[in-house]
Design a protein around this motif. Structure first.
Motif, PDB file in Angstrom:
ATOM      1  N   ALA A  45      73.470  30.723 -45.573  1.00  0.00           N
ATOM      2  CA  ALA A  45      72.644  31.301 -47.011  1.00  0.00           C
ATOM      3  C   ALA A  45      71.474  30.229 -47.303  1.00  0.00           C
ATOM      4  O   ALA A  45      70.458  30.702 -47.868  1.00  0.00           O
ATOM      5  CB  ALA A  45      73.619  30.988 -48.005  1.00  0.00           C
ATOM      6  N   HIS A  46      71.510  28.934 -47.129  1.00  0.00           N
ATOM      7  CA  HIS A  46      70.439  27.937 -47.489  1.00  0.00           C
ATOM      8  C   HIS A  46      69.385  28.285 -46.225  1.00  0.00           C
ATOM      9  O   HIS A  46      68.049  28.303 -46.935  1.00  0.00           O
ATOM     10  CB  HIS A  46      71.035  26.495 -47.220  1.00  0.00           C
ATOM     11  CG  HIS A  46      69.856  25.682 -47.350  1.00  0.00           C
ATOM     12  ND1 HIS A  46      68.925  25.246 -48.391  1.00  0.00           N
ATOM     13  CD2 HIS A  46      69.171  24.511 -46.390  1.00  0.00           C
ATOM     14  CE1 HIS A  46      68.242  24.464 -48.307  1.00  0.00           C
ATOM     15  NE2 HIS A  46      68.195  24.188 -47.085  1.00  0.00           N
ATOM     16  N   ILE A  49      67.341  31.289 -47.767  1.00  0.00           N
ATOM     17  CA  ILE A  49      66.452  30.889 -49.054  1.00  0.00           C
ATOM     18  C   ILE A  49      65.337  30.383 -48.416  1.00  0.00           C
ATOM     19  O   ILE A  49      64.329  30.600 -48.907  1.00  0.00           O
ATOM     20  CB  ILE A  49      67.465  29.894 -49.801  1.00  0.00           C
ATOM     21  CG1 ILE A  49      68.502  30.714 -50.638  1.00  0.00           C
ATOM     22  CG2 ILE A  49      66.581  29.288 -50.998  1.00  0.00           C
ATOM     23  CD1 ILE A  49      69.392  29.897 -51.363  1.00  0.00           C
ATOM     24  N   ALA A  52      63.275  32.982 -47.210  1.00  0.00           N
ATOM     25  CA  ALA A  52      62.757  33.838 -48.274  1.00  0.00           C
ATOM     26  C   ALA A  52      61.473  33.201 -48.988  1.00  0.00           C
ATOM     27  O   ALA A  52      60.479  33.598 -49.267  1.00  0.00           O
ATOM     28  CB  ALA A  52      63.663  34.102 -49.349  1.00  0.00           C
ATOM     29  N   TYR A  87      63.254  41.477 -44.066  1.00  0.00           N
ATOM     30  CA  TYR A  87      62.687  41.303 -45.452  1.00  0.00           C
ATOM     31  C   TYR A  87      62.016  42.929 -45.629  1.00  0.00           C
ATOM     32  O   TYR A  87      61.372  43.542 -44.973  1.00  0.00           O
ATOM     33  CB  TYR A  87      61.354  40.236 -45.472  1.00  0.00           C
ATOM     34  CG  TYR A  87      60.367  40.431 -46.792  1.00  0.00           C
ATOM     35  CD1 TYR A  87      60.996  40.169 -47.669  1.00  0.00           C
ATOM     36  CD2 TYR A  87      59.099  40.958 -46.319  1.00  0.00           C
ATOM     37  CE1 TYR A  87      60.175  40.117 -48.854  1.00  0.00           C
ATOM     38  CE2 TYR A  87      58.329  41.148 -47.584  1.00  0.00           C
ATOM     39  CZ  TYR A  87      58.834  40.596 -48.788  1.00  0.00           C
ATOM     40  OH  TYR A  87      58.153  40.756 -49.734  1.00  0.00           O
ATOM     41  N   HIS A 126      76.734  40.899 -47.916  1.00  0.00           N
ATOM     42  CA  HIS A 126      76.092  39.956 -48.582  1.00  0.00           C
ATOM     43  C   HIS A 126      74.964  40.487 -49.681  1.00  0.00           C
ATOM     44  O   HIS A 126      74.331  41.276 -49.126  1.00  0.00           O
ATOM     45  CB  HIS A 126      75.264  38.833 -47.850  1.00  0.00           C
ATOM     46  CG  HIS A 126      76.125  38.319 -46.717  1.00  0.00           C
ATOM     47  ND1 HIS A 126      77.152  37.266 -47.011  1.00  0.00           N
ATOM     48  CD2 HIS A 126      76.260  38.302 -45.357  1.00  0.00           C
ATOM     49  CE1 HIS A 126      77.795  36.862 -46.124  1.00  0.00           C
ATOM     50  NE2 HIS A 126      77.292  37.534 -44.997  1.00  0.00           N
ATOM     51  N   ILE A 129      68.849  38.503 -51.013  1.00  0.00           N
ATOM     52  CA  ILE A 129      68.033  37.460 -51.695  1.00  0.00           C
ATOM     53  C   ILE A 129      66.675  37.830 -52.058  1.00  0.00           C
ATOM     54  O   ILE A 129      65.933  38.393 -51.585  1.00  0.00           O
ATOM     55  CB  ILE A 129      68.034  36.284 -50.676  1.00  0.00           C
ATOM     56  CG1 ILE A 129      69.348  35.570 -50.366  1.00  0.00           C
ATOM     57  CG2 ILE A 129      67.108  34.979 -51.276  1.00  0.00           C
ATOM     58  CD1 ILE A 129      69.170  34.631 -49.450  1.00  0.00           C
ATOM     59  N   LEU A 140      62.886  41.754 -51.173  1.00  0.00           N
ATOM     60  CA  LEU A 140      64.254  41.472 -50.922  1.00  0.00           C
ATOM     61  C   LEU A 140      64.408  41.023 -49.437  1.00  0.00           C
ATOM     62  O   LEU A 140      63.860  41.709 -48.598  1.00  0.00           O
ATOM     63  CB  LEU A 140      65.323  42.700 -51.268  1.00  0.00           C
ATOM     64  CG  LEU A 140      65.278  43.115 -52.778  1.00  0.00           C
ATOM     65  CD1 LEU A 140      66.030  44.329 -52.776  1.00  0.00           C
ATOM     66  CD2 LEU A 140      65.998  42.042 -53.431  1.00  0.00           C
ATOM     67  N   TYR A 142      67.534  40.804 -46.981  1.00  0.00           N
ATOM     68  CA  TYR A 142      68.820  41.156 -46.439  1.00  0.00           C
ATOM     69  C   TYR A 142      69.106  40.455 -45.084  1.00  0.00           C
ATOM     70  O   TYR A 142      68.342  40.133 -43.973  1.00  0.00           O
ATOM     71  CB  TYR A 142      68.981  42.560 -46.049  1.00  0.00           C
ATOM     72  CG  TYR A 142      68.599  43.551 -47.255  1.00  0.00           C
ATOM     73  CD1 TYR A 142      69.752  43.967 -47.882  1.00  0.00           C
ATOM     74  CD2 TYR A 142      67.414  43.877 -47.412  1.00  0.00           C
ATOM     75  CE1 TYR A 142      69.495  44.742 -49.282  1.00  0.00           C
ATOM     76  CE2 TYR A 142      67.098  44.868 -48.461  1.00  0.00           C
ATOM     77  CZ  TYR A 142      68.192  45.342 -49.251  1.00  0.00           C
ATOM     78  OH  TYR A 142      67.787  46.084 -50.500  1.00  0.00           O
ATOM     79  N   TYR A 143      70.465  39.800 -45.287  1.00  0.00           N
ATOM     80  CA  TYR A 143      70.711  39.047 -43.894  1.00  0.00           C
ATOM     81  C   TYR A 143      72.323  39.200 -43.680  1.00  0.00           C
ATOM     82  O   TYR A 143      73.077  39.913 -44.400  1.00  0.00           O
ATOM     83  CB  TYR A 143      70.601  37.543 -44.246  1.00  0.00           C
ATOM     84  CG  TYR A 143      71.553  36.852 -45.215  1.00  0.00           C
ATOM     85  CD1 TYR A 143      72.794  36.214 -44.760  1.00  0.00           C
ATOM     86  CD2 TYR A 143      71.390  37.241 -46.736  1.00  0.00           C
ATOM     87  CE1 TYR A 143      73.557  35.533 -45.635  1.00  0.00           C
ATOM     88  CE2 TYR A 143      72.254  36.494 -47.624  1.00  0.00           C
ATOM     89  CZ  TYR A 143      73.346  35.979 -47.352  1.00  0.00           C
ATOM     90  OH  TYR A 143      74.087  35.278 -48.117  1.00  0.00           O
TER      91      TYR A 143
END
Length: 414
Positions: A45-46, A49, A52, A87, A126, A129, A140, A142-143
């Motif tokens: 998740a990091h 981020i 993003a 993205y 998920h 982000i 946005l 998506y992952y």
């Protein structure tokens, strides 16, 4: 003082210990792996981020402080080589897919549709982000889970399945070992019994010869009956001696074998039991059997039948040829019948409805028929209060059967 040693109770304790250990190993593995999965999820998740933020910088660098930001493209983007990400800009256009494997031979339009479908799948796993790109607009990202994370997700269940399989194999091996130990005990007991019978039999044979030497004092018919019983004891001794060994099979006239044995048996069971034999097979039909052991099968079933009738009733033996070149021998009594709950247990070692006995007669009979003669022994039918029919199926001598002419049904009362 000697203490009793119950190997079977100890075996049960060992099985419980093994099962508990397997359960503990499986539980510990599951908890530890879940911990690793949680850490990996946080790390991935990091990564997303960072991905993003990178996109936000590339779209509008003015939102970032001046300085050397080359790490954005040279390090951060390169750091993520495993997490699939897509993205979607504020206009809903898809760009900059990362670590996405496309199917072969897709057109540009096909790839865009594939990416749109992929974002919907990712959204289910998920939440996307949000990427702030200025002027109130948002993109946005998506992952999805990486391949490694998916593998780790399934790993505990695979491990538990493996441990379960190992546990089953351990149990089967342990049970097999116990059965082998039981077999060794029974074989040793049988051979020791045969050995112990030798001395009184020798004495009885000497007494028979002594009685025959003085026919004036001893009734010859009584002496002959005693001699038959001594011969019977020799047969029983031979049976016990043969347990644990591979028996020799010979071609025997099956009708003659059954007739002779039922003649002998009928004189040694209750006089209130009417015993009959009906044969519908060729008179010269032969079957490859071990005579001593096969007679033991008939004896065990018949004696169980007499006990079920409490010494009063009818015992019928029927022999017939089946369509698939097999011989069926049905043994029917008019006893109390077998409850449905006990139907599958009658051949289990130790199962008995009688106060005396070890519950081994039918177990040995089934083993003799199925393992030594490649036949079948089962309860054909049973009705409470009316009686039971056991069926023995043997492979017939097909060559003899082709030459033989079907005999007329004959019936003989013993």
């Amino acid at each position: 003082m000697l203490k009793s040693f119950d190997i079977y109770n100890q075996n049960n304790s060992l099985k419980i210990i093994v099962a508990l250990n397997l359960l503990l190993v499986g539980t510990a593995s599951l908890l530890y792996t879940n911990r690793l999965i949680n850490k990996l999820e946080e790390r991935e998740a990091h990564y997303v981020i960072l991905y993003a933020k990178t996109i936000a910088y590339l779209v509008d660098p003015s939102h970032f402080d001046s300085g050397d930001l080359t790490f954005v493209t040279s390090e951060i983007l390169e750091a993520n080589r495993t997490v699939p990400a897509i993205y979607v800009d504020p206009n809903g256009q898809i760009s900059k897919p990362l670590n996405i494997d496309f199917p072969e031979n897709l057109t540009d339009e096909g790839k865009q549709q594939f990416l749109r479908d992929k974002t919907q799948e990712m959204k289910k796993r998920h939440p996307p982000i949000v990427v702030e790109i200025g002027n109130g607009e948002r993109g946005l990202v998506y992952y999805d889970n990486s391949t490694l994370l998916r593998q780790l997700t399934y790993f505990p269940w695979v491990l538990l399945a493996i441990l379960g399989a190992l546990g089953v194999l351990a149990y089967l091996a342990f049970s097999s070992s116990r059965r082998a130990e039981q077999n060794r005990v029974w074989v040793g007991l049988a051979k020791e019994t045969a050995h112990q019978l030798g001395t009184p039999m020798s004495s009885l044979m000497a007494w028979v010869e002594f009685m025959r030497s003085d026919p004036a004092q001893y009734d010859e018919s009584i002496t002959d009956e005693i001699a038959k019983d001594v011969s019977r004891l020799e047969t029983i001794t031979a049976r016990f001696s043969s347990i644990g060994s591979i028996p020799t099979l010979k071609e025997e006239n099956i009708t003659t074998v059954v007739e002779q044995f039922t003649d002998y048996l009928s004189k040694r069971i209750s006089t209130k039991v009417k015993m009959s034999l009906a044969s519908q097979i060729p008179a010269d039909q032969t079957v490859k059997i071990n005579k001593l052991l096969f007679e033991w099968v008939i004896e065990n079933i018949c004696k169980n039948a007499v006990d079920a009738m409490k010494g009063v009733g009818e015992l019928r033996l029927t022999m017939q040829a089946l369509s698939n070149q097999e011989i069926a021998i049905d043994i029917t009594d008019t006893g109390k019948g077998i409850p449905k709950a006990s139907m599958q247990k009658v051949f289990t070692p130790g199962f008995s409805t009688k106060k005396r006995g070890w519950g081994l007669g039918l177990t040995l009979a089934k083993r003799i028929v199925e393992e030594y003669h490649s036949g079948k022994l089962f309860v054909k039918s049973s009705e409470l209060g009316k009686g039971t029919t056991f069926r023995i199926i043997l492979n017939a001598d097909t060559g003899q059967q082709k030459k033989a002419v079907q005999a007329q049904p004959s019936e003989k009362e013993a």
